[in-house]
Design a protein around this motif. Structure first.
Motif, PDB file in Angstrom:
ATOM      1  N   ASP A 131      -2.951 -12.861   4.630  1.00  0.00           N
ATOM      2  CA  ASP A 131      -3.679 -13.277   5.836  1.00  0.00           C
ATOM      3  C   ASP A 131      -3.461 -12.369   7.043  1.00  0.00           C
ATOM      4  O   ASP A 131      -3.644 -12.805   8.181  1.00  0.00           O
ATOM      5  N   VAL A 132      -3.070 -11.116   6.829  1.00  0.00           N
ATOM      6  CA  VAL A 132      -2.921 -10.151   7.920  1.00  0.00           C
ATOM      7  C   VAL A 132      -4.153  -9.238   7.917  1.00  0.00           C
ATOM      8  O   VAL A 132      -4.379  -8.504   6.956  1.00  0.00           O
ATOM      9  N   PRO A 133      -4.964  -9.268   8.988  1.00  0.00           N
ATOM     10  CA  PRO A 133      -6.150  -8.410   9.042  1.00  0.00           C
ATOM     11  C   PRO A 133      -5.749  -6.933   9.065  1.00  0.00           C
ATOM     12  O   PRO A 133      -4.836  -6.537   9.791  1.00  0.00           O
ATOM     13  N   HIS A 134      -6.434  -6.123   8.238  1.00  0.00           N
ATOM     14  CA  HIS A 134      -6.160  -4.696   8.187  1.00  0.00           C
ATOM     15  C   HIS A 134      -7.403  -3.939   7.743  1.00  0.00           C
ATOM     16  O   HIS A 134      -8.317  -4.502   7.153  1.00  0.00           O
ATOM     17  N   ASP A 135      -7.448  -2.649   8.075  1.00  0.00           N
ATOM     18  CA  ASP A 135      -8.546  -1.769   7.682  1.00  0.00           C
ATOM     19  C   ASP A 135      -7.968  -0.395   7.376  1.00  0.00           C
ATOM     20  O   ASP A 135      -6.850  -0.087   7.776  1.00  0.00           O
ATOM     21  N   LEU A 136      -8.733   0.416   6.639  1.00  0.00           N
ATOM     22  CA  LEU A 136      -8.292   1.757   6.267  1.00  0.00           C
ATOM     23  C   LEU A 136      -9.388   2.759   6.579  1.00  0.00           C
ATOM     24  O   LEU A 136     -10.558   2.490   6.336  1.00  0.00           O
ATOM     25  N   THR A 137      -8.983   3.926   7.087  1.00  0.00           N
ATOM     26  CA  THR A 137      -9.887   5.050   7.300  1.00  0.00           C
ATOM     27  C   THR A 137      -9.223   6.297   6.731  1.00  0.00           C
ATOM     28  O   THR A 137      -8.089   6.614   7.099  1.00  0.00           O
ATOM     29  N   ILE A 173       0.869  -1.174   0.000  1.00  0.00           N
ATOM     30  CA  ILE A 173       0.000   0.000   0.000  1.00  0.00           C
ATOM     31  C   ILE A 173       0.909   1.228   0.000  1.00  0.00           C
ATOM     32  O   ILE A 173       1.766   1.365   0.864  1.00  0.00           O
ATOM     33  N   HIS A 174       0.689   2.111  -0.983  1.00  0.00           N
ATOM     34  CA  HIS A 174       1.502   3.317  -1.150  1.00  0.00           C
ATOM     35  C   HIS A 174       0.549   4.507  -1.186  1.00  0.00           C
ATOM     36  O   HIS A 174      -0.350   4.552  -2.034  1.00  0.00           O
ATOM     37  N   ILE A 175       0.705   5.433  -0.275  1.00  0.00           N
ATOM     38  CA  ILE A 175      -0.156   6.614  -0.245  1.00  0.00           C
ATOM     39  C   ILE A 175       0.437   7.670  -1.177  1.00  0.00           C
ATOM     40  O   ILE A 175       1.545   8.163  -0.953  1.00  0.00           O
ATOM     41  N   LEU A 176      -0.302   7.991  -2.233  1.00  0.00           N
ATOM     42  CA  LEU A 176       0.169   8.972  -3.213  1.00  0.00           C
ATOM     43  C   LEU A 176      -0.211  10.388  -2.811  1.00  0.00           C
ATOM     44  O   LEU A 176       0.543  11.327  -3.068  1.00  0.00           O
ATOM     45  N   GLU A 177      -1.396  10.534  -2.218  1.00  0.00           N
ATOM     46  CA  GLU A 177      -1.861  11.840  -1.712  1.00  0.00           C
ATOM     47  C   GLU A 177      -2.770  11.596  -0.529  1.00  0.00           C
ATOM     48  O   GLU A 177      -3.459  10.578  -0.465  1.00  0.00           O
ATOM     49  N   GLY A 178      -2.766  12.542   0.397  1.00  0.00           N
ATOM     50  CA  GLY A 178      -3.689  12.478   1.514  1.00  0.00           C
ATOM     51  C   GLY A 178      -3.107  11.812   2.748  1.00  0.00           C
ATOM     52  O   GLY A 178      -1.883  11.737   2.917  1.00  0.00           O
ATOM     53  N   GLU A 179      -4.009  11.309   3.586  1.00  0.00           N
ATOM     54  CA  GLU A 179      -3.612  10.677   4.849  1.00  0.00           C
ATOM     55  C   GLU A 179      -4.667   9.643   5.228  1.00  0.00           C
ATOM     56  O   GLU A 179      -5.865   9.926   5.183  1.00  0.00           O
ATOM     57  N   ILE A 180      -4.203   8.454   5.578  1.00  0.00           N
ATOM     58  CA  ILE A 180      -5.102   7.408   6.039  1.00  0.00           C
ATOM     59  C   ILE A 180      -4.613   6.865   7.370  1.00  0.00           C
ATOM     60  O   ILE A 180      -3.440   7.001   7.722  1.00  0.00           O
ATOM     61  N   MET A 181      -5.538   6.241   8.086  1.00  0.00           N
ATOM     62  CA  MET A 181      -5.208   5.479   9.281  1.00  0.00           C
ATOM     63  C   MET A 181      -5.310   4.017   8.853  1.00  0.00           C
ATOM     64  O   MET A 181      -6.372   3.570   8.406  1.00  0.00           O
ATOM     65  N   LEU A 182      -4.212   3.304   8.949  1.00  0.00           N
ATOM     66  CA  LEU A 182      -4.174   1.890   8.593  1.00  0.00           C
ATOM     67  C   LEU A 182      -4.147   1.080   9.876  1.00  0.00           C
ATOM     68  O   LEU A 182      -3.205   1.187  10.660  1.00  0.00           O
TER      69      LEU A 182
END
Length: 113
Positions: free
Chosen positions: A81-87, A52-61
């Protein structure tokens, strides 16, 4: 040779996360994810490693219950198999690199739920 852009034809949608396959190579699928501020991709996992590469902005992973702030330019790898979420903390453009063996439909199903 294929030349594409992750920043062409940006259309954020406040009602849902938008995805688009930008490139498909012999080893990966490069996907653009557009998240409007406040949008969430609920916890999920993939069968193969991802980038996962953030090109613009900001997320909480969120990864296994631990939150990581990712800003423009940040990049992370996750094993399968690693649980993850994005906001999305603000309107954000993320590049998701999937294994060639993974299915884009799985991502679309996650967003539709």
């Amino acid at each position: 040779m294929t030349l594409e852009s992750f920043k062409k034809d940006l259309e954020f949608d406040e009602s849902r996360v938008r995805t688009k396959v930008i490139l498909e190579t012999s080893f990966s699928k490069e996907i653009r994810i557009l998240l409007s501020k406040g949008q969430i991709m609920k916890e999920h996992k993939t069968p193969f490693p991802i980038i996962i590469h953030i090109l613009e902005g900001e997320i909480m992973l969120g990864v296994k219950g631990i939150n990581h702030v990712m800003k423009s330019g940040d990049i992370i790898t996750l094993e399968g198999d690693v649980p993850h979420d994005l906001t999305a903390k603000e309107n954000s453009i993320a590049r998701l690199s999937l294994s060639k063996h993974d299915k884009v439909e799985r991502l679309k199903d996650l967003i539709e739920q």
